[in-house]
Design a protein around this motif. Structure first.
Motif, mmCIF file in Angstrom:
data_model
loop_
_atom_site.group_PDB
_atom_site.id
_atom_site.type_symbol
_atom_site.label_atom_id
_atom_site.label_comp_id
_atom_site.label_asym_id
_atom_site.label_seq_id
_atom_site.Cartn_x
_atom_site.Cartn_y
_atom_site.Cartn_z
ATOM 1 N N SER A 147 48.359 56.981 22.925
ATOM 2 C CA SER A 147 47.546 56.001 23.658
ATOM 3 C C SER A 147 46.165 55.778 23.043
ATOM 4 C CB SER A 147 47.386 56.445 25.119
ATOM 5 O OG SER A 147 46.762 57.726 25.192
ATOM 6 N N MET A 182 41.320 57.596 31.301
ATOM 7 C CA MET A 182 41.814 56.279 30.877
ATOM 8 C C MET A 182 42.608 55.611 31.988
ATOM 9 S SD MET A 182 41.061 54.885 28.008
ATOM 10 C CE MET A 182 42.460 53.768 27.903
ATOM 11 N N THR A 186 41.676 52.052 33.587
ATOM 12 C CA THR A 186 42.667 50.988 33.448
ATOM 13 C C THR A 186 43.080 50.439 34.807
ATOM 14 O OG1 THR A 186 43.508 51.982 31.400
ATOM 15 C CG2 THR A 186 44.942 50.398 32.527
ATOM 16 N N ALA A 189 40.356 48.168 36.000
ATOM 17 C CA ALA A 189 40.344 46.899 35.273
ATOM 18 C C ALA A 189 41.517 46.014 35.682
ATOM 19 C CB ALA A 189 40.384 47.170 33.771
ATOM 20 N N LEU A 190 42.692 46.608 35.864
ATOM 21 C CA LEU A 190 43.866 45.827 36.259
ATOM 22 C C LEU A 190 43.683 45.221 37.645
ATOM 23 C CD1 LEU A 190 46.818 48.052 34.970
ATOM 24 C CD2 LEU A 190 46.051 45.844 34.074
ATOM 25 N N GLY A 235 38.002 42.989 30.366
ATOM 26 C CA GLY A 235 38.516 43.867 29.327
ATOM 27 C C GLY A 235 37.419 44.407 28.436
ATOM 28 N N LEU A 238 36.248 47.512 29.892
ATOM 29 C CA LEU A 238 37.208 48.586 29.642
ATOM 30 C C LEU A 238 37.124 49.063 28.201
ATOM 31 C CD1 LEU A 238 39.525 50.348 30.680
ATOM 32 C CD2 LEU A 238 41.106 48.501 30.058
ATOM 33 N N THR A 242 36.528 52.854 26.912
ATOM 34 C CA THR A 242 37.407 53.583 26.001
ATOM 35 C C THR A 242 36.666 54.041 24.752
ATOM 36 O OG1 THR A 242 38.158 51.518 24.968
ATOM 37 C CG2 THR A 242 39.460 52.357 26.800
#
Length: 258
Positions: A147, A182, A186, A189-190, A235, A238, A242
């Protein structure tokens, strides 16, 4: 030894990173996505296939070649979005170091690692699919281990098998932090992306109902572009998260190739 940033601190720092570079993130996305949307709309017009139903009808009628321009336009759109993602990663990492990049510099760096990124992604997907075909669990395990491979390609001197091994090393060293943090980011963000998609669809629906908006291919491409731009901005946050997380993990577990 310096304290590690908590999940909340990473959320806060990535938010500050995003706020500092939101304008540039919007420019990066617009440069890649707007021309791709225009190309896609032109492809719809040129083929006369202004809806998915029309595409399906053409295929059922044996007109296999007719939708090819649409497929080519969508492929270009995906590649443009990928290039924009790479540019956003480089921009976020440079901003983190206090050395913001220009738009041209971000895209130059992205272009330089584009092929390595794609080849690494293909290798990772191949291994994951092989794991899923053999047994479901190995595929899931490989997906988690790999990932961080995309970030290894962009933020360290790795690519291909080296990037996959580097990702596996970092995830295996701190699985709770790498996967758990993560997953939390995620999920956030989703959730926000879903809200944005619903709002854009509702806005377009109201515009068309009032007769104030375009119809057919234009409306579809406009809606897709708005969704991509707004989703891309989320994004960008995000991506900042990351990058911060990867740098934290990589700092504790230096790469032997560095």
């Amino acid at each position: 030894m310096e304290d590690r940033p908590t999940l909340g601190q990473l959320f806060s720092r990535s938010g500050a990173l995003f706020a500092a570079g939101a304008g540039q993130a919007a420019a990066v996305l617009a440069v890649a996505l707007a021309p791709a949307a225009v190309l896609a709309a032109a492809a719809y017009w040129a083929t006369g296939l202004t809806s998915q139903a029309a595409v399906n009808d053409a295929i059922q009628a044996g007109q296999w070649l007719r939708p090819l321009p649409l497929l080519a336009a969508e492929l270009i759109r995906k590649l443009a979005a990928t290039l924009a993602y790479l540019a956003l990663v480089f921009a976020a990492d440079s901003r983190r170091r206090g050395l913001p990049l220009t738009l041209r510099q971000a895209y130059s760096l992205a272009a330089g690692r584009f092929v390595a990124f794609l080849l690494t992604a293909v290798r990772a997907v191949a291994w994951i699919l092989a794991g899923l075909l053999l047994l479901i669990v190995p595929g899931i395990v490989l997906a988690l281990r790999y990932s961080l491979a995309h970030l290894a390609v962009l933020l360290e001197p790795c690519s291909g098998a080296c990037a996959l091994a580097r990702s596996q090393e970092l995830v295996s060293a701190e699985p709770k932090r790498a996967i758990g943090f993560m997953a939390a980011a995620t999920a956030a963000a989703l959730t926000l992306n879903l809200v944005v998609a619903v709002l854009v669809a509702a806005l377009m629906g109201v515009a068309q109902a009032l007769g104030a908006g375009p119809v057919g291919a234009v409306a579809g491409q406009l809606q897709a572009l708005l969704s991509e731009l707004l989703g891309g901005l989320l994004g960008a946050w995000l991506i900042g998260f990351t990058v911060l997380l990867y740098r934290d993990l990589a700092g504790r577990h230096p790469c032997a190739a560095a």
